[in-house]
Scaffold this active site. Sequence first.
Site, PDB file in Angstrom:
ATOM      1  N   GLY A   1      -9.547  13.933   5.049  1.00 28.66           N
ATOM      2  CA  GLY A   1     -10.995  13.756   4.990  1.00 28.66           C
ATOM      3  C   GLY A   1     -11.780  14.964   4.502  1.00 28.66           C
TER       4      GLY A   1
ATOM      5  N   ASN B   1     -12.872  15.354   1.484  1.00 30.23           N
ATOM      6  CA  ASN B   1     -13.962  14.807   0.660  1.00 30.23           C
ATOM      7  C   ASN B   1     -15.059  14.218   1.538  1.00 30.23           C
ATOM      8  OD1 ASN B   1     -13.498  14.922  -2.402  1.00 30.23           O
ATOM      9  ND2 ASN B   1     -11.470  14.406  -1.601  1.00 30.23           N
TER      10      ASN B   1
ATOM     11  N   MET C   1      -5.723   5.271   0.919  1.00 34.85           N
ATOM     12  CA  MET C   1      -4.467   5.095   0.194  1.00 34.85           C
ATOM     13  C   MET C   1      -3.891   3.685   0.326  1.00 34.85           C
ATOM     14  SD  MET C   1      -4.452   8.030  -1.117  1.00 34.85           S
ATOM     15  CE  MET C   1      -2.871   8.367  -1.842  1.00 34.85           C
TER      16      MET C   1
ATOM     17  N   LEU D   1      -6.275  -2.411  -2.823  1.00 36.29           N
ATOM     18  CA  LEU D   1      -7.229  -3.421  -2.359  1.00 36.29           C
ATOM     19  C   LEU D   1      -7.116  -4.686  -3.199  1.00 36.29           C
ATOM     20  CD1 LEU D   1     -10.092  -0.853  -1.917  1.00 36.29           C
ATOM     21  CD2 LEU D   1      -9.028  -2.154  -0.053  1.00 36.29           C
TER      22      LEU D   1
ATOM     23  N   HIS E   1      -9.952   9.991  -7.690  1.00 39.27           N
ATOM     24  CA  HIS E   1      -8.517  10.008  -7.945  1.00 39.27           C
ATOM     25  C   HIS E   1      -8.138  11.379  -8.517  1.00 39.27           C
ATOM     26  CE1 HIS E   1      -4.573   8.322  -8.680  1.00 39.27           C
ATOM     27  NE2 HIS E   1      -4.591   8.909  -9.864  1.00 39.27           N
TER      28      HIS E   1
ATOM     29  N   THR F   1     -12.745  -1.452  -9.409  1.00 41.27           N
ATOM     30  CA  THR F   1     -12.621  -2.856  -9.806  1.00 41.27           C
ATOM     31  C   THR F   1     -11.231  -3.312  -9.346  1.00 41.27           C
ATOM     32  OG1 THR F   1     -11.639  -2.297 -11.932  1.00 41.27           O
ATOM     33  CG2 THR F   1     -14.059  -2.482 -11.868  1.00 41.27           C
TER      34      THR F   1
END
Length: 224
Positions: free
Chosen positions: A16, A18, A94, A97, A113, A145
Amino acid sequence: MSDFKTRIVVLISGSGTNLQALIDTIERGDIDAKICAVVSNVDNVAGIERAANHGIPAFVVNHKSFPNRESFDERMIEIIDSQGPDLVVLAGFMRILTPVFTDHYAGRILNIHPSLLPKYQGLNTHQRAIDAGDNEHGATIHFVTADLDGGPIIIQSKVSIEENETAASLAKKVQKQEHLIYPLVVKWFSDGRLQLIDDCCQLDGEALQKNGIQFDQSIHKLNY
Ligand code: GAR
């Protein structure tokens, strides 16, 4: 929602850092946004503690408790939507989806990424860049997307790969850039400057190039 700030839900799977960069920038008053919740698919990770340290509710949805990706994603959507977010931020999340998830948040979900996409989608990006003999590497932020690590690119930040570079030293350099560009992009989104229109990123109404904005310190100075 009532408080006008951009409501953000951050998804994590690990340390975490970021997330921390976002929290710090918001707490400094540099982004008019609120992190309503953090959701992790892994229990006991440092990112959950970071959220707790700043009074942000954290939820754990362990993917291992679900029979398939679809049912995991459905539960994630329930929890995320209970927070009424304007923006979903994947920060070291990680899990792959499903399209049901990515379509549900189309235009309001971002990912970071650790490579100069479209190079090195997937894992072990730093070692792969070194092994390929590349002399530069970096980080990319894109709208998410259904195309894994393939959504429209907003920004990239490059670092050089030196002789004797290791995956660990490279990861450190890349993360330093990540902590600059992710808050910046979230700020653009929160200020209504960044949009995804017809699969194309627009900043201040202008379409971005295919590989997004190339970050440098002057962009940072201009925006804060
Ligand atoms: C970051 O370096 C991010 O780019 C990467 O995971 C790290 C998370 O670090 N994300 C991916 O690899 C997604 N495909 P953090 O938990 O300290 O922010």
